[in-house]
Design a protein around this motif. Sequence first.
Motif, PDB file in Angstrom:
ATOM      1  N   ILE A 214       0.817  -1.217   0.000  1.00  0.00           N
ATOM      2  CA  ILE A 214       0.000   0.000   0.000  1.00  0.00           C
ATOM      3  C   ILE A 214       0.854   1.272   0.000  1.00  0.00           C
ATOM      4  O   ILE A 214       0.618   2.189  -0.793  1.00  0.00           O
ATOM      5  CB  ILE A 214      -0.961  -0.007   1.211  1.00  0.00           C
ATOM      6  N   LEU A 215       1.845   1.341   0.872  1.00  0.00           N
ATOM      7  CA  LEU A 215       2.614   2.583   1.014  1.00  0.00           C
ATOM      8  C   LEU A 215       3.824   2.662   0.091  1.00  0.00           C
ATOM      9  O   LEU A 215       4.445   3.722  -0.026  1.00  0.00           O
ATOM     10  CB  LEU A 215       3.082   2.756   2.464  1.00  0.00           C
ATOM     11  N   ILE A 216       4.153   1.560  -0.573  1.00  0.00           N
ATOM     12  CA  ILE A 216       5.290   1.579  -1.511  1.00  0.00           C
ATOM     13  C   ILE A 216       4.796   1.343  -2.938  1.00  0.00           C
ATOM     14  O   ILE A 216       4.843   2.237  -3.783  1.00  0.00           O
ATOM     15  CB  ILE A 216       6.342   0.512  -1.134  1.00  0.00           C
ATOM     16  N   LEU A 374       0.603   6.074  12.956  1.00  0.00           N
ATOM     17  CA  LEU A 374       0.421   5.124  11.862  1.00  0.00           C
ATOM     18  C   LEU A 374       1.328   3.918  12.095  1.00  0.00           C
ATOM     19  O   LEU A 374       2.524   4.064  12.332  1.00  0.00           O
ATOM     20  CB  LEU A 374       0.777   5.792  10.530  1.00  0.00           C
ATOM     21  N   GLY A 375       0.746   2.717  12.063  1.00  0.00           N
ATOM     22  CA  GLY A 375       1.522   1.486  12.178  1.00  0.00           C
ATOM     23  C   GLY A 375       1.315   0.646  10.932  1.00  0.00           C
ATOM     24  O   GLY A 375       0.339   0.836  10.198  1.00  0.00           O
ATOM     25  N   GLY A 376       2.213  -0.300  10.701  1.00  0.00           N
ATOM     26  CA  GLY A 376       2.072  -1.139   9.516  1.00  0.00           C
ATOM     27  C   GLY A 376       2.612  -2.527   9.764  1.00  0.00           C
ATOM     28  O   GLY A 376       3.443  -2.732  10.659  1.00  0.00           O
ATOM     29  N   ASP A 390      12.126   7.796   5.467  1.00  0.00           N
ATOM     30  CA  ASP A 390      12.202   9.098   4.797  1.00  0.00           C
ATOM     31  C   ASP A 390      10.823   9.709   4.579  1.00  0.00           C
ATOM     32  O   ASP A 390      10.616  10.898   4.821  1.00  0.00           O
ATOM     33  CB  ASP A 390      12.900   8.955   3.427  1.00  0.00           C
ATOM     34  N   ILE A 391       9.882   8.914   4.106  1.00  0.00           N
ATOM     35  CA  ILE A 391       8.565   9.432   3.731  1.00  0.00           C
ATOM     36  C   ILE A 391       7.599   9.469   4.907  1.00  0.00           C
ATOM     37  O   ILE A 391       6.884  10.452   5.111  1.00  0.00           O
ATOM     38  CB  ILE A 391       7.951   8.595   2.586  1.00  0.00           C
ATOM     39  N   TYR A 392       7.575   8.390   5.697  1.00  0.00           N
ATOM     40  CA  TYR A 392       6.540   8.263   6.735  1.00  0.00           C
ATOM     41  C   TYR A 392       7.085   8.356   8.159  1.00  0.00           C
ATOM     42  O   TYR A 392       6.304   8.313   9.108  1.00  0.00           O
ATOM     43  CB  TYR A 392       5.802   6.924   6.577  1.00  0.00           C
ATOM     44  N   LYS A 393       8.427   8.424   8.297  1.00  0.00           N
ATOM     45  CA  LYS A 393       9.057   8.464   9.634  1.00  0.00           C
ATOM     46  C   LYS A 393       8.693   7.227  10.450  1.00  0.00           C
ATOM     47  O   LYS A 393       8.443   7.298  11.652  1.00  0.00           O
ATOM     48  CB  LYS A 393       8.667   9.738  10.391  1.00  0.00           C
ATOM     49  N   MET A 394       8.641   6.066   9.774  1.00  0.00           N
ATOM     50  CA  MET A 394       8.323   4.803  10.432  1.00  0.00           C
ATOM     51  C   MET A 394       9.536   3.879  10.367  1.00  0.00           C
ATOM     52  O   MET A 394      10.133   3.702   9.302  1.00  0.00           O
ATOM     53  CB  MET A 394       7.127   4.116   9.748  1.00  0.00           C
TER      54      MET A 394
END
Length: 921
Positions: A214-216, A374-376, A390-394
């Motif tokens: 989803i996020l990539i 936000l968790g994944g 870099d993008i989501y700070k996760m």
Amino acid sequence: MFGAFAKTLFGSSNERYVRSLHPIVAKINAFEPTLQVLSDEELANQTVKFRDLLAKGETLDSLLPEAFATVREAARRALGQRHYDVQMIGGIVLHRGEITEMRTGEGKTLVATLPTYLNALPGKGVHVVTVNDYLASRDAEWMGQVYRFLGLTVGVIVPNLSDEERRAAYAADITYGTNNEFGFDYLRDNMKYDRASMTQRPYNFAIVDEVDSILIDEARTPLIISGPTDDKSELYMGVDAIVKQLTPEDYEKDEKQRSIVLTEDGTERAERLLETAGLLIGANLYDFENTQVVHHLNQSLRANVMFKRDIDYIVKDGKVVIIDEFTGRMMDGRRWSDGLHQAVEAKEGVAIEPENQTLASITFQNYFRMYPKLGGMTGTASTEAPEFFDIYKMNVVTIPTNLPVQRVDEEDEFYKTTEEKFRAIAKRIREQSSKGQPVLVGTVSIEKSERLSEFLKEEKVAHEVLNARFHESEAHIVAQAGRLGAVTIATNMAGRGTDIQLGGNWEFRVEGELADMPEGPERDAAIAKIKAEVAAEKEQVKAAGGLFVLGTERHESRRIDNQLRGRSGRQGDPGLSRFYLSLDDDLLRIFGSNTLFSRMMRSNIEDGEAIGSKWLTKAIETAQKKVEARNYDIRKQVVEYDDVMNDQRKVIYEQRADIMDADTVGDVVEDMRTETVNTIVADACPPESYPEQWDVPGMTQRIADVLNLELPIEDWAREEGIEPDIVEERIREAAAKLVNDKAADLEPETWAQIEKSILLQNLDHHWKEHLALLDALRQVVHLRAYAQKTPLNEYKQEAFAMFERMLSNIREDVTRTLAYAQFTFQASSAMSELPELPDFLTSHIDPLTGEDDTADWDAASAGLIGSGLPPLGIPRPQIEDLGGMDPSEWEGRVSRNAPCPCGSGRKYKHCHGALTGATGA
């Protein structure tokens, strides 16, 4: 060297972090005996107790051990499943807003119940995001048993729900849904005309399942809500006929970039063909008048040369249906953007549907960054860890498996040609299958899965094919892929959502074999028999070596390969995996065609001979890393450009929310009128100028055009000591009187509703126009690089200037609409309700390749939104406002950008202004 020694001695940073969570797991385990003795009612009352503690100032972190232990006990009672300790670690990581990387079969779905329950306690809502509607519905029902046991409410968002159903689902403590549904609901909410009709509430916490997908993977493609433009099907078919006459010598193609351009000779040939067909204005293809023809020619070239039937799309029931490159599924109702889908429809000779105009859009990066936490979770995230941070700070945290991994990963095997490779694969599958070992074969396209199927038929190997053509039976095929000697060919195994269990899945067998058997002792006995058969078969499969995963080529992303491999060796089961490659594979052909390895293979390897070594496998990984880095650059570029639009989107959406929340917007309208008057006077009266230097005729015309006023500006300009601010004040007073007189004839509530509707209508109309301009700018701004300018900086500067102009146009149009509107209706019922939004076409389109990654038909749309805004019931300037003039006499009296007085809903310049042959902007 010291770093390697330290890692050996103390463990990696990931291992140290995981070890640091063990004391928390020990606290969770300490609560277990106490909770086990509670009755069901007492266990459910834990939720009330936790909420009372939160109200008294306790934090979620302090409640975590007991809350997690409560969920574990509830899951044991409701589902018959108890969380392992490693699953507790995964839950803690998710609660902290990080990414949990757990291998396939380790129970990520169950892990999510822990942080979901804890974060749902404050009552602000938790969103659990999945990759498809099936998983959203399944998990909401399956895991919902745990939440409902503990007294929480659960909602699910799937397509075709009404706004009332969506509102109810979002109001629940926990809401399941897909990334697309959540994102589109956000966009749709910000197109509503009434706060009460919005479905979502403020964001709190989200857990993203298959976070890498989803996020990539899908983050290259923004979500877009659109409506169709004019029909150009004849132009598409005409251009397609010409493109089919071109030869490979007429164009140059770049498969890496998926781009294609005409050569000089090809351009001349295309010009002659277009001219003969009557599609060219003048003799030069690149004249300004032929801009649209050039665009359609380029898209038709891409459709005919770069996009392949049965790989990129299939034709089903007379429609072009896109194939998702990541999952191999059909994307029903989903379309490529910018005329590409229409070009493919023309190529295939099916009905051409109209193009669409963007009404609202957002990238997944900017959507998910709106969540405070936000968790994944996924099985494959570590290869993309830098991008997640870099993008989501996760951070990505790899969770150890519950049982040691027994799978053996063999080295890749290389062949010269695809034919040789497939013959070797078919023989290997026959050998392993004859031993009773189940085989899962991963292919990258429908075409290749069907080609391999032919080879297996030659070898007389019984097999199942799982691809976009047969995805209706997908879950059943996947569930039984672990049976003794089973052979399953799958187009792609990313995000399938169904575990492959050795020996098969007894639940699916019961569903298929005992569907017609009534409840009772006989059915119970039959179920027990099936369970026993599955258990016995599982032991046979284990003895045969477990599931053999065979990849027919490497994917451009290592993650997809790892997802395929991860299907084998779940929960300590034995397993085997190997990839078979050839020089004809896309990855090697496009990204490694001129390498030393490629030249050596072609010259030194005999036909039918295979080689394999760690060195070659490493070389392939290096190629994959290059592709991953390129794709990251693409996604990063999408974010950088969308960040510019995102700042503007926030301003517009906040402005809309303020308008909807306000009881009256009279002060906003008055400020807009004041700004408009100031602008008109400032344009006509330059600073430090004398009255005789003023553009009095121009000012008089503008005031008549925008404010519907005939004022003695020339007389004022001759007054002694006259100043621009005095003129401004007189114009403002006259304009205010005109509008106030109209308002006096209506009920205050009706007038407030009129002002609010006019404001929202103009805001939406100009925002839609602005999005179209930004799209056009985005497509051409890269050309600024030839002038030694940075395209992104140029885009930022121009986008800001365009936004300023848009705000000015909104102020002017709102002022004009109120100045010209005549209210002749007797009842105010027309204004008592705000309009319903029509159905939209939603899509998820890659701005660089034009590919539609994911989208849907909204609300089973029976019709498409028109290119104009929905009718608002707002009185527009009517024909009688212009003294009964014939439309041919409106020119010069109606602004080119004003709504046409005929009431069509379009701008004057696109309606009667165009009919009268008017020009200008």
